[in-house]
Design a protein around this motif. Structure first.
Motif, PDB file in Angstrom:
ATOM      1  N   MET A 164       0.842  -1.196   0.000  1.00  0.00           N
ATOM      2  CA  MET A 164       0.000   0.000   0.000  1.00  0.00           C
ATOM      3  C   MET A 164       0.880   1.249   0.000  1.00  0.00           C
ATOM      4  O   MET A 164       1.988   1.256   0.523  1.00  0.00           O
ATOM      5  N   ILE A 165       0.345   2.314  -0.576  1.00  0.00           N
ATOM      6  CA  ILE A 165       1.061   3.584  -0.606  1.00  0.00           C
ATOM      7  C   ILE A 165       0.215   4.634   0.112  1.00  0.00           C
ATOM      8  O   ILE A 165      -0.989   4.754  -0.130  1.00  0.00           O
ATOM      9  N   GLU A 166       0.829   5.375   1.017  1.00  0.00           N
ATOM     10  CA  GLU A 166       0.113   6.373   1.803  1.00  0.00           C
ATOM     11  C   GLU A 166       0.076   7.706   1.062  1.00  0.00           C
ATOM     12  O   GLU A 166       0.895   7.978   0.182  1.00  0.00           O
ATOM     13  N   TRP A 167      -0.870   8.572   1.478  1.00  0.00           N
ATOM     14  CA  TRP A 167      -1.075   9.827   0.765  1.00  0.00           C
ATOM     15  C   TRP A 167       0.144  10.743   0.829  1.00  0.00           C
ATOM     16  O   TRP A 167       0.483  11.399  -0.153  1.00  0.00           O
ATOM     17  N   TRP A 168       0.804  10.774   1.999  1.00  0.00           N
ATOM     18  CA  TRP A 168       1.981  11.626   2.096  1.00  0.00           C
ATOM     19  C   TRP A 168       3.108  11.117   1.190  1.00  0.00           C
ATOM     20  O   TRP A 168       3.898  11.906   0.671  1.00  0.00           O
ATOM     21  N   GLN A 169       3.133   9.801   0.974  1.00  0.00           N
ATOM     22  CA  GLN A 169       4.129   9.233   0.076  1.00  0.00           C
ATOM     23  C   GLN A 169       3.831   9.607  -1.373  1.00  0.00           C
ATOM     24  O   GLN A 169       4.750   9.828  -2.167  1.00  0.00           O
ATOM     25  N   VAL A 170       2.540   9.674  -1.713  1.00  0.00           N
ATOM     26  CA  VAL A 170       2.149  10.079  -3.065  1.00  0.00           C
ATOM     27  C   VAL A 170       2.692  11.472  -3.371  1.00  0.00           C
ATOM     28  O   VAL A 170       3.300  11.712  -4.429  1.00  0.00           O
ATOM     29  N   ALA A 171       2.479  12.409  -2.430  1.00  0.00           N
ATOM     30  CA  ALA A 171       2.952  13.783  -2.630  1.00  0.00           C
ATOM     31  C   ALA A 171       4.471  13.833  -2.739  1.00  0.00           C
ATOM     32  O   ALA A 171       5.034  14.518  -3.608  1.00  0.00           O
ATOM     33  N   LEU A 172       5.159  13.109  -1.852  1.00  0.00           N
ATOM     34  CA  LEU A 172       6.616  13.093  -1.853  1.00  0.00           C
ATOM     35  C   LEU A 172       7.166  12.509  -3.156  1.00  0.00           C
ATOM     36  O   LEU A 172       8.071  13.079  -3.779  1.00  0.00           O
ATOM     37  N   LEU A 173       6.615  11.379  -3.575  1.00  0.00           N
ATOM     38  CA  LEU A 173       7.120  10.699  -4.763  1.00  0.00           C
ATOM     39  C   LEU A 173       6.844  11.495  -6.039  1.00  0.00           C
ATOM     40  O   LEU A 173       7.678  11.547  -6.935  1.00  0.00           O
ATOM     41  N   PHE A 174       5.668  12.123  -6.101  1.00  0.00           N
ATOM     42  CA  PHE A 174       5.353  12.941  -7.275  1.00  0.00           C
ATOM     43  C   PHE A 174       6.308  14.129  -7.374  1.00  0.00           C
ATOM     44  O   PHE A 174       6.854  14.413  -8.458  1.00  0.00           O
ATOM     45  N   ALA A 175       6.534  14.818  -6.255  1.00  0.00           N
ATOM     46  CA  ALA A 175       7.436  15.967  -6.250  1.00  0.00           C
ATOM     47  C   ALA A 175       8.859  15.547  -6.601  1.00  0.00           C
ATOM     48  O   ALA A 175       9.560  16.238  -7.345  1.00  0.00           O
ATOM     49  N   THR A 176       9.275  14.404  -6.086  1.00  0.00           N
ATOM     50  CA  THR A 176      10.608  13.890  -6.385  1.00  0.00           C
ATOM     51  C   THR A 176      10.761  13.610  -7.869  1.00  0.00           C
ATOM     52  O   THR A 176      11.761  13.990  -8.500  1.00  0.00           O
ATOM     53  N   GLY A 177       9.770  12.940  -8.452  1.00  0.00           N
ATOM     54  CA  GLY A 177       9.806  12.647  -9.881  1.00  0.00           C
ATOM     55  C   GLY A 177       9.803  13.914 -10.721  1.00  0.00           C
ATOM     56  O   GLY A 177      10.517  14.000 -11.728  1.00  0.00           O
ATOM     57  N   LEU A 178       9.029  14.902 -10.304  1.00  0.00           N
ATOM     58  CA  LEU A 178       8.934  16.172 -11.044  1.00  0.00           C
ATOM     59  C   LEU A 178      10.296  16.865 -11.101  1.00  0.00           C
ATOM     60  O   LEU A 178      10.754  17.276 -12.177  1.00  0.00           O
TER      61      LEU A 178
END
Length: 255
Positions: A1-15
């Motif tokens: 499972m992926i948590e919401w705070w991880q979604v934000a972190l991973l998206f920003a990192t990829g960007l």
């Protein structure tokens, strides 16, 4: 499972990584530590990193091709050789210890940084090629592709330098060409990790979306501002990659 705070972190990192990587390479310096710090298995982190990186190099490839910075037809043979080189390296690394490369690659990167520093006109314009495209594809397409599959750090840097020194490309054209071949190597390595079932798809796809958008923005910036914009970022990326590798190999406790 992926948590919401991880979604934000991973998206920003990829960007951020996609933007930087499309200009100068070195995006893995940003993405891989974030994945590892989430506490996942290193092999899972490597596979996930290849998934998200494929989005970034793919996005940059599409934009550079549309902008006319690279001729995809001319890259066809090089892409095939880079693909098989990376696949071979990815398979061989499971049988051999890549530690010997860890100790010599920083030396090559230091030489690259010094050469760029001492040659301020390097990449300002196209120059006469030093070898044929066929020879280049077999030597550097397969060779650097193999390196990417076997070890990896600095692949974009080595492709860019090979384009400039071997084929006489200007820095903008070399940067565009490096993304095309790096996309091929990313796909090859990704397939190996897919077969091994070492990919966290939720994280990879979230980062991949960020990568796609970041690479799109970065490649647009390159086309608008050209070589004078790329050179300091490229040089900074080479230095940071070198320092990161030296720290991890020689200075980090247990390295």
């Amino acid at each position: 499972m992926i948590e919401w705070w991880q979604v934000a972190l991973l998206f920003a990192t990829g960007l951020i990584a996609g933007f930087v990587d499309s200009i100068a390479g070195g995006g893995g310096l940003i993405t891989l530590p974030v994945l590892l710090n989430l506490g996942i298995d290193p092999r899972l982190a490597l596979g996930t990193n290849k998934l998200q990186a494929a989005f970034g190099s793919g996005s940059a490839t599409v934009h550079y091709a549309r902008a006319g910075a690279v001729n995809l037809a001319e890259c066809r043979r090089g892409c095939v050789l880079a693909f098989f080189g990376a696949a071979t390296g990815s398979l061989l690394v499971q049988q051999l210890d890549p530690n010997f490369l860890k100790r010599i690659i920083p030396i090559f990167l230091i030489l690259v940084a010094v050469y760029i520093w001492l040659k301020p006109q390097l990449g300002e314009k196209d120059i006469h090629p030093r070898m044929t495209r066929v020879r280049w594809d077999f030597l550097f397409g397969f060779g650097i592709g193999f390196y990417d599959g076997f070890f990896g750090p600095g692949t974009g840097t080595f492709f860019t330098m090979a384009f400039m020194l071997g084929l006489g490309f200007n820095l903008t054209k070399a940067t565009a060409g490096s993304k095309v071949l790096n996309f091929a190597t990313n796909i090859a390595s990704l397939l190996v990790f897919l077969i091994a079932k070492k990919i966290w798809f939720a994280a990879g796809l979230v980062m991949g979306l960020g990568q796609w958008l970041g690479a799109r923005a970065g490649s647009r910036m390159v086309m608008r501002r050209g070589t004078k914009f790329i050179r300091p970022i490229f040089l900074s990326a080479v230095i940071l990659i070198t320092l990161k590798m030296i720290y991890g190999i020689y200075l980090k406790p247990g390295g």
